[in-house]
Design an enzyme around this catalytic site. Structure first.
Site, mmCIF file in Angstrom:
data_model
loop_
_atom_site.group_PDB
_atom_site.id
_atom_site.type_symbol
_atom_site.label_atom_id
_atom_site.label_comp_id
_atom_site.label_asym_id
_atom_site.label_seq_id
_atom_site.Cartn_x
_atom_site.Cartn_y
_atom_site.Cartn_z
ATOM 1 N N ASP A 120 -31.277 19.633 -15.210
ATOM 2 C CA ASP A 120 -31.026 19.211 -16.592
ATOM 3 C C ASP A 120 -29.611 18.637 -16.645
ATOM 4 O O ASP A 120 -29.277 17.742 -15.872
ATOM 5 C CB ASP A 120 -31.241 20.403 -17.543
ATOM 6 C CG ASP A 120 -31.111 20.037 -19.017
ATOM 7 O OD1 ASP A 120 -32.061 19.460 -19.563
ATOM 8 O OD2 ASP A 120 -30.056 20.319 -19.597
ATOM 9 N N HIS A 174 -40.293 21.038 -17.772
ATOM 10 C CA HIS A 174 -38.851 20.819 -17.640
ATOM 11 C C HIS A 174 -38.103 21.955 -16.967
ATOM 12 O O HIS A 174 -37.121 21.719 -16.271
ATOM 13 C CB HIS A 174 -38.255 20.593 -19.035
ATOM 14 C CG HIS A 174 -36.800 20.263 -19.014
ATOM 15 N ND1 HIS A 174 -36.311 19.085 -18.482
ATOM 16 C CD2 HIS A 174 -35.702 20.965 -19.430
ATOM 17 C CE1 HIS A 174 -34.993 19.068 -18.588
ATOM 18 N NE2 HIS A 174 -34.603 20.193 -19.157
#
Length: 323
Positions: A106, A299
């Site tokens: 991320d 994610h």
């Protein structure tokens, strides 16, 4: 392979801040730095740290500045990419390492990618999880996002105004963390929810989960909730408030491209891939490059599919033949 190598926790002073760092493995072994994203902690690497250490690597995983038990400077400008990168380089100085492999997830991925350009002599290889290496945009990022999304909601733009998202996310940290960790998981529709018109803020755009996803336990989620209840979310949000400043900093990095071996790993269902164009990596990565897309993953990659991520990381690291 054993996965019970013990880890220690200590504070490392670097670049004017103190970073709470989880450390495992033997000093003198090849160093691997693990950089987490938003809203996460060094704890997000709990499945990788012992496995990498058992494989013979010296692992350093900090709570990055603004998070957990690390320093949280007040100034928004203190969260720019040059300082975030220098923080990690300081970890190498602390353990006496010339170079390391940088692995970021991320927001940690742009820090890892950028470190290979800002400090090319200190980065042996780089791995980005969920966020690919992309070339520097022709215009500042917030300008590009406003053009791309128009009047629709986009979370990175919503995060720009100091205090607004801070108050919303911090009003109920348990709700925020539960919804975030339960979203962006094998569900590309999440990307559509994040750009639809409407008056509600960030958290309300995420659906109320029926229960926790299988990859995180209530005790693990409670760890995040406890930390963000104590610190709030401002530190992490300030990273987003430096998007345009980072764009200026990276106009003339020490190295024009990333020439070291590089790996990108993403979940096939990660909505980030709907607006981050991974096919453009070749415009900035000029060294050996590999891409791995994991089916059925969203994610929160290294927590959703830890065994697969560990396998891919170890394969990449072994191929580097680090001394």
């Amino acid at each position: 392979m054993p996965d019970t190598v013990p880890s220690t926790e200590r504070i490392i002073e670097t670049n004017g801040v103190k970073l709470h760092t989880v450390e495992a493995g033997e000093r003198g072994a090849p160093v691997v730095v693990l950089a987490h994203g938003f809203p996460e902690l060094a704890y997000s690497w709990r499945h990788q740290i012992p496995v990498l250490a058992a494989a013979g690597y010296h692992v350093l995983a900090p709570d990055q500045r603004g998070y957990g038990r690390s320093s949280r400077p007040d100034e928004i400008s203190a969260y720019n990419i040059a300082d975030l990168s220098a923080d990690l380089i300081g970890l190498l100085d602390d353990v006496g390492a010339e170079r390391a492999v940088f692995v970021g997830h991320d927001w940690g991925a742009p820090v890892a990618w950028s470190s290979a350009q800002l400090h090319p002599d200190r980065v042996a290889a780089v791995v980005g999880l969920s966020v690919p290496a992309v070339p520097r945009a022709q215009v500042p990022p917030t300008q590009a996002f406003r053009k791309l999304f128009g009047d629709n909601f986009f979370y990175m733009l919503y995060f720009q105004e100091p205090g607004v998202a801070d108050e919303e996310l911090g009003a109920d940290p348990a709700k925020t963390m539960r919804r975030m960790m339960s979203s962006l998981t094998g569900d590309r529709a999440a990307a559509l929810r994040m750009v639809r018109p409407g008056p509600e803020g960030f958290v309300e755009r995420l659906p109320e989960p029926d229960g926790l996803p299988s990859w995180i336990s209530a005790e693990e989620l409670d760890h995040y909730i406890a930390e963000f209840s104590r610190t709030g979310f401002t530190g992490g949000l300030n990273w987003y408030r430096n998007l345009d400043r980072n764009w200026e900093i990276l106009a003339n990095p020490a190295a024009p491209t990333i020439s070291v071996p590089a790996l990108f790993v993403a979940g096939a269902d990660d909505p980030v891939l709907t607006f981050m164009r991974r096919e453009r990596a070749s415009e900035v990565v000029t060294g050996p490059y590999r891409e791995v897309i994991l089916e059925g993953a969203g994610h929160w990659l290294q927590q959703e599919q830890p065994e697969r991520v560990n396998e891919v990381l170890l394969d990449f690291l072994t191929g580097l033949k680090l001394s």
